[in-house]
Design a protein around this motif. Structure first.
Motif, PDB file in Angstrom:
ATOM      1  N   MET A   1      -5.408   7.779   9.094  1.00  0.00           N
ATOM      2  CA  MET A   1      -5.116   7.760   7.807  1.00  0.00           C
ATOM      3  C   MET A   1      -6.047   7.088   6.854  1.00  0.00           C
ATOM      4  SD  MET A   1      -1.387   8.371   7.633  1.00  0.00           S
ATOM      5  CE  MET A   1      -1.036   7.644   6.334  1.00  0.00           C
ATOM      6  N   ASP A   2      -5.808   7.292   5.649  1.00  0.00           N
ATOM      7  CA  ASP A   2      -6.720   6.594   4.903  1.00  0.00           C
ATOM      8  C   ASP A   2      -7.073   5.206   4.951  1.00  0.00           C
ATOM      9  OD1 ASP A   2      -7.550   5.254   2.145  1.00  0.00           O
ATOM     10  OD2 ASP A   2      -6.897   6.927   1.120  1.00  0.00           O
ATOM     11  N   PRO A   3      -8.504   4.967   5.116  1.00  0.00           N
ATOM     12  CA  PRO A   3      -8.855   3.581   5.238  1.00  0.00           C
ATOM     13  C   PRO A   3      -7.799   2.331   4.456  1.00  0.00           C
ATOM     14  CG  PRO A   3     -10.523   4.928   4.992  1.00  0.00           C
ATOM     15  CD  PRO A   3      -9.557   5.774   4.494  1.00  0.00           C
ATOM     16  N   LYS A   4      -7.470   2.751   3.620  1.00  0.00           N
ATOM     17  CA  LYS A   4      -6.563   1.605   2.920  1.00  0.00           C
ATOM     18  C   LYS A   4      -5.442   1.299   3.618  1.00  0.00           C
ATOM     19  CE  LYS A   4      -3.657   4.639  -0.005  1.00  0.00           C
ATOM     20  NZ  LYS A   4      -3.448   5.080  -1.278  1.00  0.00           N
ATOM     21  N   ILE A   5      -4.855   2.200   4.556  1.00  0.00           N
ATOM     22  CA  ILE A   5      -3.749   1.639   5.311  1.00  0.00           C
ATOM     23  C   ILE A   5      -4.383   0.751   6.392  1.00  0.00           C
ATOM     24  CG2 ILE A   5      -1.982   2.778   6.889  1.00  0.00           C
ATOM     25  CD1 ILE A   5      -1.409   3.784   3.909  1.00  0.00           C
ATOM     26  N   TRP A   6      -5.263   1.131   7.130  1.00  0.00           N
ATOM     27  CA  TRP A   6      -5.838   0.520   8.109  1.00  0.00           C
ATOM     28  C   TRP A   6      -6.318  -0.944   7.951  1.00  0.00           C
ATOM     29  CZ3 TRP A   6      -3.817   2.674  11.671  1.00  0.00           C
ATOM     30  CH2 TRP A   6      -3.969   3.966  11.855  1.00  0.00           C
ATOM     31  N   ASN A   7      -6.853  -1.161   6.484  1.00  0.00           N
ATOM     32  CA  ASN A   7      -7.350  -2.457   5.819  1.00  0.00           C
ATOM     33  C   ASN A   7      -6.177  -3.337   5.745  1.00  0.00           C
ATOM     34  OD1 ASN A   7      -9.878  -1.808   6.018  1.00  0.00           O
ATOM     35  ND2 ASN A   7      -9.899  -0.928   3.692  1.00  0.00           N
ATOM     36  N   PHE A   8      -4.998  -2.645   5.033  1.00  0.00           N
ATOM     37  CA  PHE A   8      -3.773  -3.259   4.548  1.00  0.00           C
ATOM     38  C   PHE A   8      -3.208  -3.893   5.896  1.00  0.00           C
ATOM     39  CE2 PHE A   8       0.701  -3.866   4.461  1.00  0.00           C
ATOM     40  CZ  PHE A   8       0.896  -4.675   3.007  1.00  0.00           C
ATOM     41  N   LEU A   9      -3.072  -3.112   6.968  1.00  0.00           N
ATOM     42  CA  LEU A   9      -2.418  -3.665   8.208  1.00  0.00           C
ATOM     43  C   LEU A   9      -3.262  -4.687   8.968  1.00  0.00           C
ATOM     44  CD1 LEU A   9      -1.411  -0.302   9.744  1.00  0.00           C
ATOM     45  CD2 LEU A   9       0.130  -1.864   8.824  1.00  0.00           C
ATOM     46  N   LYS A  10      -4.697  -4.672   8.919  1.00  0.00           N
ATOM     47  CA  LYS A  10      -5.631  -5.739   9.567  1.00  0.00           C
ATOM     48  C   LYS A  10      -5.344  -6.939   8.623  1.00  0.00           C
ATOM     49  CE  LYS A  10      -9.187  -2.415  11.027  1.00  0.00           C
ATOM     50  NZ  LYS A  10     -10.527  -2.105  10.866  1.00  0.00           N
TER      51      LYS A  10
ATOM     52  N   VAL B   1       1.018  -1.186  -0.232  1.00  0.00           N
ATOM     53  CA  VAL B   1       0.132   0.069   0.053  1.00  0.00           C
ATOM     54  C   VAL B   1       0.976   1.284  -0.108  1.00  0.00           C
ATOM     55  CG1 VAL B   1      -0.190   0.117   2.400  1.00  0.00           C
ATOM     56  CG2 VAL B   1      -2.084   1.173   1.003  1.00  0.00           C
ATOM     57  N   LYS B   2       0.513   2.067  -0.760  1.00  0.00           N
ATOM     58  CA  LYS B   2       1.428   3.543  -0.741  1.00  0.00           C
ATOM     59  C   LYS B   2       0.490   4.511  -0.234  1.00  0.00           C
ATOM     60  CE  LYS B   2       3.718   6.497  -4.295  1.00  0.00           C
ATOM     61  NZ  LYS B   2       3.926   6.682  -5.403  1.00  0.00           N
ATOM     62  N   TYR B   3       1.152   5.404   0.519  1.00  0.00           N
ATOM     63  CA  TYR B   3       0.531   6.669   0.930  1.00  0.00           C
ATOM     64  C   TYR B   3       1.597   7.810   0.851  1.00  0.00           C
ATOM     65  CZ  TYR B   3       3.256   5.644   5.423  1.00  0.00           C
ATOM     66  OH  TYR B   3       4.171   5.457   6.155  1.00  0.00           O
ATOM     67  N   PHE B   4       1.132   8.932   0.635  1.00  0.00           N
ATOM     68  CA  PHE B   4       1.807  10.138   0.403  1.00  0.00           C
ATOM     69  C   PHE B   4       2.768   9.890  -0.834  1.00  0.00           C
ATOM     70  CE2 PHE B   4       1.715  10.393   5.334  1.00  0.00           C
ATOM     71  CZ  PHE B   4       0.613  11.245   5.374  1.00  0.00           C
ATOM     72  N   SER B   5       3.780  10.664  -1.076  1.00  0.00           N
ATOM     73  CA  SER B   5       4.459  10.264  -2.274  1.00  0.00           C
ATOM     74  C   SER B   5       5.526   9.154  -2.332  1.00  0.00           C
ATOM     75  CB  SER B   5       5.019  11.598  -2.764  1.00  0.00           C
ATOM     76  OG  SER B   5       5.859  12.367  -2.242  1.00  0.00           O
TER      77      SER B   5
END
Length: 89
Positions: A73-82, A28-32
């Motif tokens: 953070m963006d929900p995609k971060i939490w989903n990836f970690l879960k 998952v990518k966040y920020f640049s």
């Protein structure tokens, strides 16, 4: 066993470098310039794999715990970690 890593680098986006990071496994990518990836490689193996041809790139790779985290953070971060949370035996 797969581990979760935080990869941070400072560079102008380069598609070839990004493709190397994406080839490591789930990501998952966040920020640049920030990625979280799941891989069976060690931090040094990841570094060696993604920096070939980019030896002068500033980069840090840190193994993360998926047991204890908190923030906004963006929900995609939490989903990836879960999805990558280590299961207790």
């Amino acid at each position: 066993m797969k581990k979760v890593y935080l990869i941070q680098y400072h560079s102008v986006d380069n598609q070839l470098f990004e493709n190397k990071v994406k080839s490591l496994g789930e990501w998952v990518k966040y920020f640049s310039d920030n990625w979280i990836v799941s891989s069976e490689l060690s931090a040094q193996e990841i570094y060696d794999k993604i920096t070939e041809g980019f030896e002068n790139k500033s980069i840090i790779i840190i193994e993360m715990s998926t047991e204890n985290y908190y923030g906004r953070m963006d929900p995609k971060i939490w989903n990836f970690l879960k999805m990558n949370k280590k299961k207790k035996l």
